[in-house]
Motif scaffolding. Structure first.
Motif, PDB file in Angstrom:
ATOM      1  N   THR A 102       0.833  -1.191   0.000  1.00 18.87           N
ATOM      2  CA  THR A 102       0.000   0.000   0.000  1.00 18.87           C
ATOM      3  C   THR A 102       0.867   1.239   0.000  1.00 18.87           C
ATOM      4  N   LYS A 204      -1.534  -2.617   4.085  1.00 21.13           N
ATOM      5  CA  LYS A 204      -2.637  -1.678   3.877  1.00 21.13           C
ATOM      6  C   LYS A 204      -3.698  -1.838   4.949  1.00 21.13           C
ATOM      7  N   ASP A 209      -3.343   4.302   8.441  1.00 22.07           N
ATOM      8  CA  ASP A 209      -2.064   3.974   7.802  1.00 22.07           C
ATOM      9  C   ASP A 209      -0.891   4.145   8.759  1.00 22.07           C
ATOM     10  N   THR A 212       2.809   2.706   8.339  1.00 20.37           N
ATOM     11  CA  THR A 212       3.855   3.258   7.479  1.00 20.37           C
ATOM     12  C   THR A 212       5.001   3.847   8.279  1.00 20.37           C
TER      13      THR A 212
END
Length: 589
Positions: A102, A204, A209, A212
């Motif tokens: 993602t 993902k 998110d 990340t």
């Protein structure tokens, strides 16, 4: 249209989100056609918004690139979005091998993600393929230009994958290697963690998110002996969690002076315990007694009827039944020895509670192995009790143990080490060090630890001020099973004013679960803290000492003594109204 919608909902325009393949060793003709294809895709999408046209162009471009690149390298371009259905929460259920990457959030186009290129063949080796990569060092994700200058040292360690990791990364994405098996395939703990952090950073549908951030996380992972972790303490490892460790003491317990290591993030806890130790040392120190020693495990057996269950209960309660269970149990270990087995019938089920000594080990695995063997041997004795032929073992643990949960049975019958610690503090020390009077301290203990706990419905184990605080700090520092703080902090604190005006104080802890071998005690830092207490669990030849259990029992007395120091100090702070002053001074900076 769902794939198109996925693209259009990204934070950046598509032309800034550059999904690029790594064309190692390709010629100029291949690159020319690839760039032309990219421009064509952008044109088609901007004019038609057609998902079908986009997919068609992608397939044609892939075939062209495979043909031009030759027979040696088969390129797989992974798209940076996924149009497959998800569950009600929008989260893919597969964790062990994410099927697609993602888009992480970046501050500028220069930090856009690079899509990996992998080889589908099963017969290549990582080193052989890595040697064919033209670019010497390519990160999976580009980092900020000033990363090395601005990041903290532990952040500089958490670099993303290197070029030699790409083949292995591709095999994980193809679900040919599970994420938890990276250590076995790399034979390199640091490399496995680096790849795992990179992949998880690209998972993902995590909350906002947040995953990340893992690739540049402040969680350290270097300079650690993962050989002591792998296959023993943790799986899917991404690093380790540093926790401050401080020293309280010296604290005199049974005539021996100890420096007590406490791992905690609660300001004032160590300082308070240190004050309690100072006050306790002014008397004759702490005296302790181990009242009982035995780990427990309680399986449940089911039968067709109540009469079957009752028949087996009578047989197992008999001398012959106890001998059969002990013989089978003891044969599974050189150290574990079955002490007793008690039984209880509930309907057509029979609950058994095995209790065994386990040497210097905490003993849960020993109990599990021994109980399984004992139950497996019972059908062999059906000639003595025919109802055993109809026995079914439903679960190894029925919560009658009771493990990692509050329970009256642990409070009443004990589990692990049952220990009591007692000390007499001179009235002068109470006044000069703790700044209170004996009479006020005794009265506060009655109102808080006894009456207050009773009003709160604490029917088992909660008659104390902060036993769990000290147990948790000790367990963390010494490699114990932290979840067993639940039953290990069962404690009753008693205070009494003697005829001469001095204070007699005690803590009674019937279920302290500790060990000096096994589990987290094998980690270097935790073992060094056990060594600080003289509890290394090793003989002169470096082998673990397990059979006598003396070190584990001594550790239980240290736990009780430390809890006693914490109780004395906290109760004094409550009487003198200094509790909040101390916390605001030491826990709010």
């Amino acid at each position: 249209m769902r794939a198109w919608n996925n693209i259009m909902t990204l934070d950046e325009p598509m032309w800034e989100w550059r999904a690029r393949a790594l064309f190692q060793g390709t010629d100029s003709r291949t690159l020319f056609f690839a760039l032309a294809l990219q421009l064509l895709l952008y044109g088609v999408l901007s004019i038609t918004h057609s998902t079908s046209m986009f997919i068609a162009c992608s397939l044609i471009g892939t075939v062209m690139m495979i043909h031009l690149k030759g027979d040696n390298d088969e390129v797989i371009i992974r798209e940076h979005f996924d149009s497959r259905p998800s569950d009600d929460n929008g989260v893919e259920t597969s964790f062990s091998a994410p099927s697609s990457l993602t888009k992480p959030r970046y501050d500028s186009p220069q930090q856009s993600p690079i899509i990996t290129v992998s080889q589908p063949n099963d017969d290549y080796t990582d080193s052989a393929y890595a040697s064919r990569i033209a670019t010497p060092s390519i990160d999976l994700y580009q980092q900020k230009a000033d990363f090395a200058d601005s990041a903290l040292p532990h952040q500089r360690q958490t670099r993303p994958c290197k070029s030699e990791d790409l083949p292995l990364l591709g095999r994980i994405l193809d679900q040919r290697i599970p994420l938890h098996a990276l250590e076995r395939h790399t034979n390199d703990f640091y490399r496995a963690i680096r790849i795992r952090r990179t992949l998880l950073s690209s998972t993902k549908n995590t909350f906002k998110d947040c995953s990340t951030s893992l690739i540049n996380s402040a969680l350290p992972f270097e300079n650690y002996n993962y050989a002591q972790v792998h296959g023993r303490c943790a799986e899917n490892v991404i690093g380790y969690m540093p926790i401050p460790v401080g020293i309280a003491g010296p604290l005199v317990i049974d005539g021996v002076s100890y420096l007590i290591p406490l791992a905690t993030t609660e300001g004032a806890l160590i300082a308070s315990t240190n004050r309690g130790a100072k006050a306790l040392n002014t008397g004759s120190g702490i005296h302790t007694e181990i009242l009982d020693d035995g780990m427990t495990r309680a399986p449940v057996l089911t039968f067709p009827s109540l009469s079957h269950a009752a028949s087996v209960k009578r047989f197992l309660d008999s001398r012959k039944g106890q001998e059969i269970l002990k013989e089978s149990f003891d044969a599974t270990s050189s150290y574990a020895r079955l002490v007793s087995t008690t039984s209880r019938v509930v309907g057509s089920s029979l609950y058994l509670r095995f209790k065994a000594s386990t040497g210097n080990a905490m003993g849960m695995n020993m109990l599990g192995k021994g109980v399984s063997a004992a139950l497996a041997s019972l059908p062999n004795h059906s000639h003595l009790c025919p109802a055993l032929d109809d026995m079914t073992s439903k679960t190894l643990s029925s919560n009658l143990c009771t493990d990692k949960k509050p329970s009256a049975i642990n409070w009443l019958l004990g589990r692990g080490k049952s220990v009591c610690a007692e000390a007499i503090l001179p009235a002068s020390s109470i006044s000069s060090i703790l700044k209170v009077t004996v009479k006020d301290l005794v009265a506060c203990n009655v109102r808080k630890n006894l009456v207050g706990s009773a009003l709160a419905g604490m029917s088992s184990g909660g008659y104390n001020a902060q036993a769990a605080n000290l147990v948790a700090a000790l367990f963390t520092a010494l490699g114990q099973d932290i979840a067993q703080v639940v039953e290990s902090s069962n404690c009753m604190t008693l205070m009494e004013e003697l005829d001469n005006g001095d204070l007699k104080v005690s803590v009674t802890m019937p279920s302290v679960l500790v060990g000096t071998v096994g589990g987290g005690t094998g980690l270097e830092a935790q073992r060094s803290m056990l060594g600080l207490l003289g509890l290394s669990g090793e003989a002169e030849d470096g082998k673990e000492i397990t059979e006598d259990g003396g070190d584990a029992r001594r550790l239980a007395t240290i736990v009780a003594g430390t809890v006693l120091a914490g109780e004395v100090s906290l109760m004094s702070a409550l009487v003198s109204q200094d509790l909040m002053t101390s916390h605001l001074a030491l826990n709010r900076k």
